[in-house]
Design an enzyme around this catalytic site. Structure first.
Site, PDB file in Angstrom:
ATOM      1  N   GLN A 135      10.178   7.046   3.164  1.00 28.59           N
ATOM      2  CA  GLN A 135      10.498   5.612   3.218  1.00 28.59           C
ATOM      3  C   GLN A 135      10.158   4.974   1.877  1.00 28.59           C
ATOM      4  O   GLN A 135       8.986   4.922   1.495  1.00 28.59           O
ATOM      5  CB  GLN A 135       9.665   4.959   4.328  1.00 28.59           C
ATOM      6  CG  GLN A 135       9.841   3.471   4.452  1.00 28.59           C
ATOM      7  CD  GLN A 135       8.987   2.902   5.574  1.00 28.59           C
ATOM      8  OE1 GLN A 135       7.973   3.500   5.941  1.00 28.59           O
ATOM      9  NE2 GLN A 135       9.376   1.777   6.124  1.00 28.59           N
ATOM     10  N   GLY A 136      11.168   4.468   1.188  1.00 23.86           N
ATOM     11  CA  GLY A 136      10.940   3.864  -0.132  1.00 23.86           C
ATOM     12  C   GLY A 136      11.067   2.358  -0.061  1.00 23.86           C
ATOM     13  O   GLY A 136      12.035   1.779  -0.556  1.00 23.86           O
ATOM     14  N   TYR A 137      10.081   1.728   0.570  1.00 28.31           N
ATOM     15  CA  TYR A 137      10.071   0.259   0.630  1.00 28.31           C
ATOM     16  C   TYR A 137       9.112  -0.298  -0.431  1.00 28.31           C
ATOM     17  O   TYR A 137       9.515  -1.043  -1.305  1.00 28.31           O
ATOM     18  CB  TYR A 137       9.597  -0.201   2.017  1.00 28.31           C
ATOM     19  CG  TYR A 137      10.669  -0.329   3.080  1.00 28.31           C
ATOM     20  CD1 TYR A 137      11.821   0.434   3.048  1.00 28.31           C
ATOM     21  CD2 TYR A 137      10.525  -1.227   4.143  1.00 28.31           C
ATOM     22  CE1 TYR A 137      12.795   0.318   4.032  1.00 28.31           C
ATOM     23  CE2 TYR A 137      11.489  -1.354   5.124  1.00 28.31           C
ATOM     24  CZ  TYR A 137      12.611  -0.589   5.074  1.00 28.31           C
ATOM     25  OH  TYR A 137      13.569  -0.716   6.051  1.00 28.31           O
ATOM     26  N   SER A 190       4.837   7.952   1.843  1.00 27.78           N
ATOM     27  CA  SER A 190       4.303   9.015   2.704  1.00 27.78           C
ATOM     28  C   SER A 190       5.229  10.213   2.655  1.00 27.78           C
ATOM     29  O   SER A 190       6.455  10.049   2.613  1.00 27.78           O
ATOM     30  CB  SER A 190       4.202   8.532   4.150  1.00 27.78           C
ATOM     31  OG  SER A 190       3.312   7.458   4.240  1.00 27.78           O
ATOM     32  N   GLU A 238       9.604   0.761  13.483  1.00 27.06           N
ATOM     33  CA  GLU A 238       8.342   1.301  12.962  1.00 27.06           C
ATOM     34  C   GLU A 238       7.123   0.676  13.664  1.00 27.06           C
ATOM     35  O   GLU A 238       6.169   1.363  14.000  1.00 27.06           O
ATOM     36  CB  GLU A 238       8.255   1.033  11.454  1.00 27.06           C
ATOM     37  CG  GLU A 238       7.002   1.628  10.818  1.00 27.06           C
ATOM     38  CD  GLU A 238       7.022   1.575   9.288  1.00 27.06           C
ATOM     39  OE1 GLU A 238       7.903   0.922   8.715  1.00 27.06           O
ATOM     40  OE2 GLU A 238       6.143   2.212   8.680  1.00 27.06           O
ATOM     41  N   GLU A 266      -2.944  -9.061   8.810  1.00 23.53           N
ATOM     42  CA  GLU A 266      -2.814 -10.489   8.478  1.00 23.53           C
ATOM     43  C   GLU A 266      -1.350 -10.922   8.561  1.00 23.53           C
ATOM     44  O   GLU A 266      -1.026 -11.983   9.106  1.00 23.53           O
ATOM     45  CB  GLU A 266      -3.343 -10.764   7.056  1.00 23.53           C
ATOM     46  CG  GLU A 266      -4.840 -10.611   6.886  1.00 23.53           C
ATOM     47  CD  GLU A 266      -5.282  -9.163   6.678  1.00 23.53           C
ATOM     48  OE1 GLU A 266      -4.413  -8.263   6.733  1.00 23.53           O
ATOM     49  OE2 GLU A 266      -6.482  -8.926   6.491  1.00 23.53           O
TER      50      GLU A 266
END
Ligand SMILES: Cc1cc2nc3c(=O)[nH]c(=O)nc-3n(C[C@H](O)[C@H](O)[C@H](O)COP(=O)(O)OP(=O)(O)OC[C@H]3O[C@@H](n4cnc5c(N)ncnc54)[C@H](O)[C@@H]3O)c2cc1C
Length: 395
Positions: free
Chosen positions: A129-131, A164, A247, A379
Site C-alpha cells: 500500500q503506497g499511501y 508494509s 482497512e 486522534e
C-alpha cells in the site's frame, strides 16, 4: 442480525474446520518460522496460501471467476473465525486480499479484475500500500508523489514511506498527484504500479523489535501504463477512501483474533507463578481479564452490525473509524495485560530459552503500539467519528 447459523452455514463451518484440522501439520510447520526473515521462511507462507487457494478457501466471498467460491459475507466471517481459532498462519497477501481486492471489485475495470484478482488470491503477486509519504500521513491529501501523462503512460516521481511488506512486494497500489493546480483532495489518482519496473527502489526500515516489516519506496521516472489507473484520473480520493473503509472496518483484526489472544492470556495467567499461587489468583488480573472479555464481546457485536450492512450490499461507512479506534486500543490493553502477567520475564526476546512463547508476547506488545497509528491514528479516527458519525461541527 440472526445469530443462529443456517444449516448451510453450519455445514460450511464444519467443512472449514475439517479442512483446517486435516492441515494441522502444515499450519504448525508454517508458523514455526518467522516470515519476516524472508527467503525460505517467506516461501513457506506463500505455499500455505497456495494450499488455501487450491482448496477454494483463499477468500470464500470472492466470485468464483477470480478464485473465490461466491460465498456470503456471513460465510466469509465464519471462515475468518475458524481460521484464527485454528491458530493458522498470517495472511501475507492481506493488503491485496483485504484492501485492494474489494476495492477493485467496486472501481476496477474488467481487465484489471481478471488480471489481478486471481493472482492476489493465489499469492502469485504480493501487494503493498503506497499511501503515506513524509509529511502526508494523517493529512494524506498533502501527498507530493507526481505522475505526468505521456501518451499511454504516466511517469511517476516521488517517495512513499511506511510501506508494509515493501521488501516482498511485487505490486503497489498508490496515490499520485496528477493535477498539482487542483484543490488538495482533487487532482489525485489511484495507480497500480509494478514494483519490478525500472526506477522503483525499495529501502527496508528496521523497527524497534529488530524486524523490517516496512520500507521506503522511491519512484524515479517510473513508467506506468495509463490502463493501471483505478477509477478516474484526478478522482482517486473516492477510491482511496473506499479502500480505507475496508482497512479500518475490522478487515485487519477480526473479533476471533481477540478471542484467541484472550484465551491465550487466560491460559498464561493460570500457569504463571505469582506469590504462592498463579497470576490468575490475583484479583486485579481477574478484573482485567473480565474487562477484556467484555470489550472483545462488544467488538464482536459491532463487527456483526457492520457485517449486516455488507451482507445487504452496502459499502462500509464512517463507522469503520469507530471499529478501528476500538480494536487498536483494545489490542494495546490486551498485550499490556499479558506483559503484566509475565512480569520481568516478559522482556525476554526471541531465541531466549526462558522466554514464554519465544518472546512473542513482547514482540506483539511492541507492535501493538503501531496499531493506533497505522490505518489512521486514534486522534484522527476520533475526529471522523465526531464529525461524520455524530454530526458535530468541525474544529
Ligand atoms: C506499522 C505501520 C505500518 C504502516 N504501513 C503502511 C503501509 O503499508 N502503507 C502506507 O501507506 N502507510 C503505512 N503506515 C503509515 C500510517 O498510515 C501513518 O503512519 C498514519 O496514517 C499517520 O500518519 P503520520 O505517521 O504521518 O503521522 P502524522 O499525521 O504526522 O501525525 C502525528 C500525530 O499528530 C496527530 N494528528 C495529525 N493530524 C491531526 C488532526 N487533524 N487532529 C488531531 N491530531 C492529529 C496524529 O494523530 C499523531 O498523533 C504504517 C504505519 C505504521 C506505524
Amino acid at each position: 442480525m440472526d445469530f443462529e447459523l443456517s444449516g448451510e452455514d453450519a455445514a460450511f463451518r464444519d467443512e472449514v474446520r475439517g479442512w483446517l484440522s486435516d492441515h494441522r501439520e502444515q499450519i504448525a510447520h508454517t508458523r514455526a518460522v518467522d516470515w519476516e526473515a524472508g527467503g525460505e521462511a517467506f516461501e513457506r507462507y506463500r505455499s500455505w496460501e497456495r494450499a488455501l487457494f487450491d482448496a477454494g478457501l483463499g477468500a470464500v466471498a470472492w466470485p468464483e471467476e477470480y478464485g473465490g467460491r461466491g460465498a456470503s459475507m456471513v460465510q466469509q466471517a465464519i471462515f475468518n473465525e475458524e481460521y484464527i481459532l485454528a491458530g493458522a498462519p498470517d495472511r501475507i497477501n492481506r493488503l491485496g486480499m483485504g484492501l485492494l481486492g474489494p476495492t477493485l471489485m467496486v472501481y476496477g475495470t474488467a481487465e484489471q479484475r481478471s488480471r489481478h484478482l486471481p493472482r492476489i488470491l493465489a499469492c502469485d503477486e504480493i501487494w503493498c500500500q503506497g499511501y503515506s509519504e513524509p509529511d502526508a500521513g494523517s493529512d494524506l491529501a498533502s501527498l507530493r508523489t507526481r505522475a505526468v501523462r505521456e501518451g499511454d503512460e504516466f511517469v511517476v516521481d516521488g517517495q512513499k514511506t511506511w510501506t508494509s511488506l515493501g521488501r516482498f512486494g511485487d505490486w503497489i497500489f498508490t496515490l499520485v498527484r496528477t493535477d498539482p493546480a487542483a484543490p488538495k483532495h482533487r487532482g489525485i489518482t489511484f495507480l497500480l504500479v509494478d514494483m519490478h519496473s525500472p526506477g522503483v527502489e525499495v529501502r527496508p526500515l528496521v523497527q524497534i523489535d529488530g524486524s523490517a516489516r516496512f520500507a521506503e519506496v522511491f519512484f524515479t521516472g517510473v513508467r506506468v501504463p495509463a490502463a493501471n489507473v483505478v477509477g478516474r484520473v484526478d478522482d482517486g480520493w473516492a477510491v482511496a477512501m473506499t479502500l480505507l473503509g475496508f482497512e479500518r472496518g475490522g478487515g485487519l483484526y477480526g473479533p476471533a483474533l481477540f478471542h484467541r489472544i484472550l484465551r491465550d492470556v487466560i491460559d498464561l495467567s493460570r500457569r504463571e507463578p505469582r506469590g504462592d499461587g498463579v497470576a490468575a489468583d490475583d484479583p486485579d488480573v481477574r478484573r482485567r481479564v473480565a474487562q477484556s472479555y467484555i470489550e472483545t464481546r462488544v467488538y464482536e457485536l459491532t463487527v456483526q452490525r457492520a457485517l449486516t450492512r455488507l451482507a445487504r450490499g452496502e459499502a462500509p461507512g464512517p463507522e469503520a473509524s469507530l471499529s478501528k479506534l476500538y480494536w487498536s486500543e483494545m489490542k494495546v490493553r490486551l498485550d499490556e495485560l499479558a506483559l503484566d502477567i509475565l512480569g520481568p520475564r516478559a522482556e525476554l526476546g526471541r531465541g531466549s530459552p526462558e522466554a514464554e512463547h519465544d518472546g512473542g508476547w513482547y514482540a506483539d506488545y511492541l507492535y501493538a503500539r503501531a496499531s493506533t497509528i497505522f490505518a489512521g491514528t486514534s486522534e484522527v479516527q476520533k475526529n471522523i467519528v465526531a464529525q461524520r458519525v455524530l454530526g458535530l461541527p468541525r474544529e
